[in-house]
Design a protein around this motif. Structure first.
Motif, PDB file in Angstrom:
ATOM      1  N   VAL A 182      51.277  50.120  45.267  1.00  0.00           N
ATOM      2  CA  VAL A 182      50.256  50.298  44.242  1.00  0.00           C
ATOM      3  C   VAL A 182      49.900  48.966  43.579  1.00  0.00           C
ATOM      4  N   VAL A 183      50.822  48.014  43.568  1.00  0.00           N
ATOM      5  CA  VAL A 183      50.539  46.694  43.003  1.00  0.00           C
ATOM      6  C   VAL A 183      49.408  46.025  43.777  1.00  0.00           C
ATOM      7  N   ILE A 184      49.436  46.163  45.109  1.00  0.00           N
ATOM      8  CA  ILE A 184      48.401  45.570  45.955  1.00  0.00           C
ATOM      9  C   ILE A 184      47.051  46.226  45.657  1.00  0.00           C
ATOM     10  N   GLY A 185      47.057  47.570  45.579  1.00  0.00           N
ATOM     11  CA  GLY A 185      45.824  48.299  45.336  1.00  0.00           C
ATOM     12  C   GLY A 185      45.209  47.987  43.984  1.00  0.00           C
ATOM     13  N   ILE A 186      46.033  47.947  42.937  1.00  0.00           N
ATOM     14  CA  ILE A 186      45.527  47.674  41.589  1.00  0.00           C
ATOM     15  C   ILE A 186      44.986  46.255  41.499  1.00  0.00           C
ATOM     16  N   SER A 187      45.717  45.307  42.065  1.00  0.00           N
ATOM     17  CA  SER A 187      45.274  43.914  42.061  1.00  0.00           C
ATOM     18  C   SER A 187      43.923  43.775  42.749  1.00  0.00           C
ATOM     19  N   ASP A 188      43.760  44.467  43.878  1.00  0.00           N
ATOM     20  CA  ASP A 188      42.528  44.354  44.654  1.00  0.00           C
ATOM     21  C   ASP A 188      41.358  45.064  43.989  1.00  0.00           C
ATOM     22  N   GLU A 189      41.610  46.258  43.470  1.00  0.00           N
ATOM     23  CA  GLU A 189      40.507  47.066  42.950  1.00  0.00           C
ATOM     24  C   GLU A 189      39.949  46.560  41.631  1.00  0.00           C
ATOM     25  N   PHE A 190      40.808  46.095  40.742  1.00  0.00           N
ATOM     26  CA  PHE A 190      40.347  45.786  39.387  1.00  0.00           C
ATOM     27  C   PHE A 190      40.121  44.295  39.138  1.00  0.00           C
ATOM     28  N   LYS A 191      40.592  43.450  40.028  1.00  0.00           N
ATOM     29  CA  LYS A 191      40.409  42.002  39.878  1.00  0.00           C
ATOM     30  C   LYS A 191      40.918  41.515  38.524  1.00  0.00           C
ATOM     31  N   ILE A 192      41.964  42.175  38.033  1.00  0.00           N
ATOM     32  CA  ILE A 192      42.613  41.791  36.773  1.00  0.00           C
ATOM     33  C   ILE A 192      43.988  41.237  37.123  1.00  0.00           C
ATOM     34  N   PRO A 193      44.369  40.104  36.576  1.00  0.00           N
ATOM     35  CA  PRO A 193      45.667  39.510  36.936  1.00  0.00           C
ATOM     36  C   PRO A 193      46.838  40.428  36.619  1.00  0.00           C
ATOM     37  N   VAL A 194      47.721  40.599  37.584  1.00  0.00           N
ATOM     38  CA  VAL A 194      49.001  41.246  37.322  1.00  0.00           C
ATOM     39  C   VAL A 194      49.890  40.157  36.716  1.00  0.00           C
ATOM     40  N   ARG A 195      50.256  40.314  35.463  1.00  0.00           N
ATOM     41  CA  ARG A 195      51.038  39.284  34.776  1.00  0.00           C
ATOM     42  C   ARG A 195      52.538  39.437  35.027  1.00  0.00           C
ATOM     43  N   TYR A 196      53.009  40.687  34.939  1.00  0.00           N
ATOM     44  CA  TYR A 196      54.453  40.928  35.005  1.00  0.00           C
ATOM     45  C   TYR A 196      54.756  42.135  35.873  1.00  0.00           C
ATOM     46  N   LEU A 249      43.966  38.585  51.108  1.00  0.00           N
ATOM     47  CA  LEU A 249      43.151  39.507  50.321  1.00  0.00           C
ATOM     48  C   LEU A 249      43.405  39.316  48.832  1.00  0.00           C
ATOM     49  N   MET A 250      44.679  39.211  48.462  1.00  0.00           N
ATOM     50  CA  MET A 250      45.019  39.056  47.044  1.00  0.00           C
ATOM     51  C   MET A 250      44.603  37.696  46.519  1.00  0.00           C
ATOM     52  N   ALA A 251      44.547  36.687  47.401  1.00  0.00           N
ATOM     53  CA  ALA A 251      44.128  35.352  46.977  1.00  0.00           C
ATOM     54  C   ALA A 251      42.654  35.332  46.578  1.00  0.00           C
ATOM     55  N   GLU A 252      41.891  36.300  47.081  1.00  0.00           N
ATOM     56  CA  GLU A 252      40.468  36.384  46.748  1.00  0.00           C
ATOM     57  C   GLU A 252      40.244  37.021  45.384  1.00  0.00           C
ATOM     58  N   ASN A 253      41.296  37.598  44.840  1.00  0.00           N
ATOM     59  CA  ASN A 253      41.173  38.297  43.561  1.00  0.00           C
ATOM     60  C   ASN A 253      41.590  37.405  42.405  1.00  0.00           C
ATOM     61  N   ASN A 254      41.351  37.897  41.212  1.00  0.00           N
ATOM     62  CA  ASN A 254      41.653  37.126  40.008  1.00  0.00           C
ATOM     63  C   ASN A 254      43.126  37.268  39.626  1.00  0.00           C
ATOM     64  N   THR A 255      44.003  36.873  40.540  1.00  0.00           N
ATOM     65  CA  THR A 255      45.437  36.963  40.265  1.00  0.00           C
ATOM     66  C   THR A 255      46.060  35.584  40.447  1.00  0.00           C
ATOM     67  N   ALA A 256      46.268  34.893  39.362  1.00  0.00           N
ATOM     68  CA  ALA A 256      46.817  33.544  39.418  1.00  0.00           C
ATOM     69  C   ALA A 256      48.196  33.558  40.059  1.00  0.00           C
ATOM     70  N   ASP A 257      48.398  32.639  40.990  1.00  0.00           N
ATOM     71  CA  ASP A 257      49.678  32.545  41.682  1.00  0.00           C
ATOM     72  C   ASP A 257      50.460  31.398  41.078  1.00  0.00           C
ATOM     73  N   ALA A 258      51.509  31.717  40.368  1.00  0.00           N
ATOM     74  CA  ALA A 258      52.277  30.670  39.691  1.00  0.00           C
ATOM     75  C   ALA A 258      53.746  31.046  39.650  1.00  0.00           C
ATOM     76  N   THR A 259      54.582  30.032  39.545  1.00  0.00           N
ATOM     77  CA  THR A 259      56.006  30.286  39.384  1.00  0.00           C
ATOM     78  C   THR A 259      56.403  30.155  37.921  1.00  0.00           C
ATOM     79  N   GLU A 260      55.439  29.849  37.084  1.00  0.00           N
ATOM     80  CA  GLU A 260      55.675  29.842  35.645  1.00  0.00           C
ATOM     81  C   GLU A 260      54.412  30.324  34.947  1.00  0.00           C
TER      82      GLU A 260
END
Length: 319
Positions: free
Chosen positions: A279-293, A95-106
């Motif tokens: 809440v991190v999951i919900g915010i990431s899914d609802e707003f499609k804004i990257p969680v940076r930190y 689900l989170m992969a479908e959102n605008n949350t870049a998955d990176a280790t840096e």
């Protein structure tokens, strides 16, 4: 150029520890939901829906997760309850992969053509905004970047003082004016000083007004406009800081701030002190804004770049 390399064994352990309260709460409640059950059936899914909603995942996001699980159960015909955590990991990660949350280790700094990368930080008072700015400055400096802070929250004397303390602690310069000064003027001076000093990053604090104040939009728009007189693309990042321990209130703050300004990234603080990490999951899914930190403790290193795969693994992975 990569700024941070994350998820060494030490950082993974820090993440696990930071999410411990949320994980313990989820695991204990899920365990109770499947007592006496050998398969994941409608009753188990109903109980799981209640658990996720009450863990501040959010109603809409919870319904999407449950729907995915229902489809999975229907497709696989037989799903044992011992598989539930694994299924949750897979479906929430999907689900989170479908959102605008870049998955990176840096975290990578975009090329700004030799100009400072300008971050405007917004959020209500008490969410950990100043601390997040200080920790960000620490990490940028540790990575060899030249950092400058701008104290544009001029409505509270304490806000300027607190940021000044962080600038001394991290040993980076700060631009500040007296209490009651025009915030946009401070922001302009900060960006101008950043250019003159050849800074790599300029981080500008803004007033922590209540998210339901009508003049918030006008103030943030004015600050952005004056920054653009110096660097047309500024601010390159509008970072909204939210306190994860406030659960649904954090989601409401995100809703109001995204209406007031174009938020481009999120920072979720105080995850270590709450069982509301969902809440991190919900915010990431609802707003499609990257969680940076995410903030998982009080130490400088406890501000981590968000990695959804590592986050979900820590939350639902078996010990």
């Amino acid at each position: 150029m990569g700024l941070f390399s994350f998820f060494s064994k030490e950082k993974k352990e820090s993440l696990d520890k930071g999410l411990e309260k949320t994980k313990t709460s989820l695991f204990s409640r899920i365990a109770k939901a499947v007592v006496g059950k050998s398969t994941v059936d409608a009753e188990v899914l109903d109980n799981l829906e209640e658990i996720l909603v009450s863990s501040d995942v959010g109603v809409n996001t919870t319904l999407r997760i449950i729907k995915r699980l229902e489809e999975r159960v229907a497709r696989d015909k037989y799903v044992g309850t011992e598989e539930l955590n694994r299924l949750l990991k897979e479906e929430i990660t999907g689900l989170m992969a479908e959102n605008n949350t870049a998955d990176a280790t840096e975290f990578l700094l975009p090329d700004t053509g030799g100009q400072p990368y300008v971050i405007m930080v917004v959020g209500v008072n008490g969410v950990g905004k100043t601390t997040t700015i200080g920790k960000l400055a620490y990490h940028f400096k540790k990575a060899g970047k030249k950092v400058l802070l701008g104290a544009a929250d001029t409505f509270r004397a304490a806000a300027v003082d607190q940021l000044d303390i962080w600038s001394k602690r991290v040993d980076v310069p700060i631009v500040k004016q007296g209490m009651g000064s025009d915030p946009a003027s401070v922001a302009y001076d900060s960006v101008q000083s950043g250019v003159a000093q050849k800074a790599d990053v300029v981080i500008v604090d803004t007033a922590g007004r209540l998210h339901n104040k009508i003049n918030l939009m006008n103030e943030l728009s004015k600050i952005s406009r004056v920054m653009q007189k110096v660097i047309p693309a500024a601010p390159h990042e509008v970072l909204l800081v939210l306190d994860a321990s406030t659960g649904q209130n954090a989601i409401e703050q995100a809703r109001q701030f995204t209406k007031a300004t174009q938020v481009t990234g999120l920072a979720l603080t105080k995850l270590d002190g709450t069982a509301k990490g969902g809440v991190v999951i919900g915010i990431s899914d609802e707003f499609k804004i990257p969680v940076r930190y995410i903030g998982i403790g009080e130490k400088m290193e406890d501000l981590q770049v968000f990695n959804k795969a590592e986050f979900v693994d820590s939350l639902f992975g078996q010990d």
